[in-house]
Every structure is written in structure tokens, then in C-alpha cells.
Design an enzyme around this catalytic site. Structure first.
Site, short mmCIF file in Angstrom:
data_model
loop_
_atom_site.label_atom_id
_atom_site.label_comp_id
_atom_site.label_asym_id
_atom_site.label_seq_id
_atom_site.Cartn_x
_atom_site.Cartn_y
_atom_site.Cartn_z
CG ASP A 167 -2.20 0.73 1.01
OD1 ASP A 167 -2.25 1.93 1.33
OD2 ASP A 167 -3.15 0.13 0.47
CG HIS A 204 -4.98 3.96 1.73
ND1 HIS A 204 -4.67 2.70 1.26
CD2 HIS A 204 -6.30 4.14 1.46
CE1 HIS A 204 -5.75 2.15 0.72
NE2 HIS A 204 -6.76 3.00 0.83
CB SER A 414 -9.15 0.58 0.78
OG SER A 414 -8.74 0.90 -0.52
#
Length: 478
Positions: A167, A204, A414
Site C-alpha cells: 500500500d 492509507h 480498501s
């Protein structure tokens, strides 16, 4: 015409990749983004075949000649992919690339004889295609708790399950959040801009790692910053980066991947074909996000779960809305999505807890759900005004700024994905199961909970410590 959010996201991708001319595909739709003037082929004889066929085909196109066709970069060793330039990348606009379209047509007959794909667009693989991911993060109270809440459990280095998160990287102060104190890996690059404001998608990977740690405390979590460039990477580079992600520490038990792209096909991504073949022969389980396009179109790599040769190696994950009873408005869906988990307004650590950090919203919320649902979804709540929307509409409204002090609420497939990755790891610990693929089968076969997604009853994996978020239902769910 591509919808507003996709147009905004396209502009954000182009800014983050200024040297790569991009186009929307196919033909100004909101399905995917790809590199103009370039196609992909496998190294060696297939690349030469593609070049020859495209040169022959282009004699029929005004303004396109055989001289346009040439290798656009070095051949790779691991992913086995060659970039071939088939036209002028500066020609035309974002609505498509006729040179790339012509190159694909030129190989159709040869592909039919070969029985497999020989050429592909060079797609942009991203953590957010047109939904950012499902929304943008919202500050959560620093005195609050993650959701799913932390599972009581003991860490044991000898039995800990290895989880690799591919990621964005880890925030510099991530260890100030105790569940991530043992996490390791790459740093998040360029956390803030020149004004000290968090950039889009920063945090994230940290948020995802926090979800894994909450659901499965007996884990060794490694985070790689493969997707630091605004959460996007070219398909031609992605396969190589996936190989690099497993090279440092070996193949993990579980890999959590919250990125991908559709490509209008049902046979996967050419650029990751070599990696997927090697994955198939390992023991690693890839848990992959189904994507946030509210579409039934296969989203790769998650959709490899629907291919017989990969069904045991890949688990595709869609998102449930806040109450866990129905699919989230943004979640992709279809038979290729094998499980769903809570993915709307989850709570995890976005930043560390050392100091507050400002963030300015990039997209404005909508007056109603942009996918036609009629519940209090993340499309419209909480309200905020964003930079990119206002730039497109040339208004004078000031974008909203908030402060993050650690926790955030965030939505998207996600985040449903690491919840499931954590549940697989927790199952392995609880049942002393050493095979992650066997754990996947056991977890799904033993599951008795279901949700409704677009009229279908689908497996719903809800962690015991997850707390439903109240949903205001305006009309029956879509």
C-alpha cells in the site's frame, strides 16, 4: 461522459504522474485509466510479434506510421513485460487514444489463434479509481476507540502470522499507536505538502495496518510503500513492485492488497501475470479489495479469485455498509467477489498520536448518493467542500480543513480487505492452522452470516468486536 468524481480523480492522478500522459478508458468512460501511446506485451517473441502486427495495421491510419512503433523501455526480468510505443503520447486528449485502440485491434486475429492475450493497455493500478476510496477520511475523537475494537490476545513471536500490506507506507509516528508498535516496513513518503497539510491518501497504509492489528493481535505486520505516488502505479511497474514486496522478507502467510483496476476483460492483468503465477505456487493467501466503482465489472487482482487456477490463492473482498446488513453503495459486486466485510465508516489510526495534523478535503460531497442508493451513505455525509470539485466548478467556496489527531473514520473496500485479512490470521492462531489457504476455506465454509448485495445473499464476515454504525434509511435499499 465520465462522472465528476472520476474526472477529479483523473486530474489528481495526472498531477502525481506528470511525465506519463494518461487517458480514460474505454473512450471517456469511468472504467479505468491508462497510459497513452503505449501497449504492453510479454518479452521476447510475443513482443516482436506485437510490433510487427501493429506496424502492418497502422499503414491504414492517417498520421500514424510504422515509425511510431518502437520499444518504449527496457525489458524486465521478473514480470516479463515490455512497453511498446505505438503512437505519439501527446496526440489527442484524455478521452481515449486511437493509436492504442488500433494496436489492440491489430492483434485480435493473432490472439484468437494463440488462445490467449498478446497485448494490453498499460493501465493505472490505484487505491482509488473514482471514489477516493469510498470517501475521504473524517477525524474521529482521540479519546475514542478503533472499530473493529482491539481483540484481546497475546502476541507470540513463535506463532505470529505474517501479514504483508502492499500500500502506502507507515506514518513517521505510527508507533505512538500501541497496536502498531511492532509493525515494520517502509515509511510513507511526502506526508505533507509545503504548507504542512496532509496529502491525499497519506495514512492509507497505516490505517489498514491498524485494522489488521485490531482484528488479529498475534501478527507480524509489514507495510510496503508500493503505492506512495497518490496511490497509483502503472501496470508495467506493478508486477515488478509486487515481486520486490516479497523479496525482502519472503512470502508472507497473508498479503493484504487494497488496489487494482478493471480492464474490460475477464482474464486478468498482463502486467501481473508472472507474479500471479508465482503466487499460485506459493502458500501465501492474497486478500484483495474488490474496488469502489459500484460496478459488476471484474476488478484486478481481486477478480483472480474467480479464475479456477487461482480460487484457492486469492480472496476478493467487497464492502458492507455501516449496519453490515447490505452492500455499501460504492462497493463493486458480482460472482467474482467471494466475501464481504464491514467497510463503511471504520475507525483506525490515520496518523500517529504525537501531534495534530491538518488535512484539506479534495472532493466535495453530494446532495444524494451518486450511485442511486437512498440511505445515509458516505457520498453525502458528513458534508464538506473539496479543492478539486471547486477547481472544476470555478466557484469561490473555500475548501474545508480538518485536524487529525490519530484516529479517523474511513470507508472503502480498501478497509474491508484488511478486516478479512485479519480474520484469516486470527483463525489461523485460534485453530493452530499453519496453511492460510486452508484457513480461508475453513472460515468461509464455517461462516453462517450473510448480507444482501444487489439482491443477492452473500457471505458476510463480521469481526466479533466490530460495532455497527447506525444507518438512516430514506427508501428501501437499491
Amino acid at each position: 461522459m465520465a462522472p465528476q468524481r472520476f474526472q477529479e480523480q483523473f486530474e489528481q492522478m495526472q498531477r502525481s504522474m506528470p511525465d506519463v500522459p494518461l487517458a480514460m478508458g474505454p473512450d471517456d468512460s469511468a472504467e479505468f485509466v491508462y497510459e497513452k501511446g503505449v501497449v504492453l506485451a510479454r518479452d521476447g517473441e510475443e513482443a516482436r510479434l506485437v510490433e510487427d502486427r501493429v506496424r502492418e495495421h497502422f499503414t491504414a491510419f492517417t498520421g500514424l506510421t510504422a515509425d511510431h512503433v518502437r520499444r518504449a523501455g527496457p525489458e524486465t526480468n521478473r514480470s516479463g513485460i515490455t512497453r511498446i510505443q505505438v503512437g505519439d503520447p501527446g496526440h489527442g486528449d484524455r478521452r481515449g487514444d486511437r493509436a492504442v485502440a488500433g494496436a489492440l485491434r491489430a492483434l485480435r486475429e493473432a490472439e484468437g489463434r494463440a488462445g490467449r492475450r498478446l497485448v494490453s493497455r498499460n493501465h493505472v493500478v490505484s487505491i482509488a479509481v473514482n471514489c477516493c476510496p469510498g470517501d475521504e477520511p473524517v477525524p474521529a475523537p482521540i479519546t475514542g476507540a478503533p472499530n473493529p475494537a482491539l481483540v484481546d490476545g497475546i502476541y507470540d513471536a513463535d506463532t505470529a502470522i505474517g501479514v504483508l500490506v502492499v500500500d502506502t507506507g507507515l506514518m513517521r509516528d505510527y508507533r505512538s499507536y500501541p497496536p502498531l508498535a511492532r509493525a515494520q516496513g517502509d515509511a510513507q513518503l511526502n506526508e505533507c505538502d509545503d504548507q504542512g497539510i496532509l496529502q491525499q491518501y497519506v495514512g492509507h497504509g497505516t490505517f489498514i495496518a491498524g485494522l489488521v492489528a485490531a482484528v488479529a493481535p498475534n501478527t507480524d505486520i509489514t507495510v510496503r510503500n508500493t503505492l506512495n505516488d497518490a496511490g497509483a502505479i502503472l501496470e508495467s511497474e506493478f508486477g515488478e513492485k509486487l515481486f520486490e514486496s516479497v523479496d525482502a522478507n519472503g512470502w508472507p502467510d497473508v498479503m493484504s492488497l487494497s488496489a487494482g483496476t478493471s480492464n474490460g476483460r475477464t482474464d486478468g492483468l498482463l502486467g501481473v501475470d508472472a507474479f500471479m503465477q508465482e503466487l499460485r505456487d506459493q502458500r501465501t493467501l492474497l486478500v484483495a479489495a474488490a474496488g469502489n466503482n459500484a460496478s459488476a465489472t471484474p476488478f484486478w487482482p481481486a477478480a483472480y479469485a474467480s479464475l479456477p487456477e487461482y480460487e484457492n490463492a486469492v480472496l476478493s473482498v467487497g464492502a458492507l455498509r455501516g449496519d453490515g446488513e447490505y452492500g455499501a453503495c460504492f462497493s463493486n459486486h458480482g460472482s467474482w467477489v467471494k466475501a464481504y466485510a464491514p467497510g463503511e465508516r471504520l475507525t483506525s489510526a490515520l496518523t500517529g498520536f504525537d501531534a495534530p495534523v491538518p488535512y484539506v478535503y479534495q472532493h466535495s460531497t453530494y446532495d444524494a448518493c451518486r450511485f442511486g442508493f437512498a440511505y445515509s451513505c458516505t457520498c453525502q455525509s458528513p458534508r464538506h467542500t473539496g479543492v478539486l470539485t471547486e477547481e472544476r466548478e470555478t466557484t469561490t467556496a473555500k475548501p474545508d480543513q480538518v485536524m487529525f489527531e490519530g484516529f479517523a473514520h474511513w470507508s472503502g473496500t480498501s478497509f474491508a480487505t484488511p478486516v478479512v485479512a485479519g480474520m484469516i490470521a486470527a483463525h489461523m492462531t485460534a485453530h493452530k492452522e499453519t496453511d492460510p489457504r486452508a484457513a480461508r476455506t475453513q472460515l468461509l465454509s464455517g461462516n453462517t452470516e450473510f448480507a444482501e448485495v444487489r439482491g443477492a445473499h452473500v457471505p458476510a464476515l463480521r469481526p466479533a468486536t466490530w460495532r455497527p454504525v447506525p444507518v438512516v434509511q430514506l427508501t428501501p435499499p437499491a
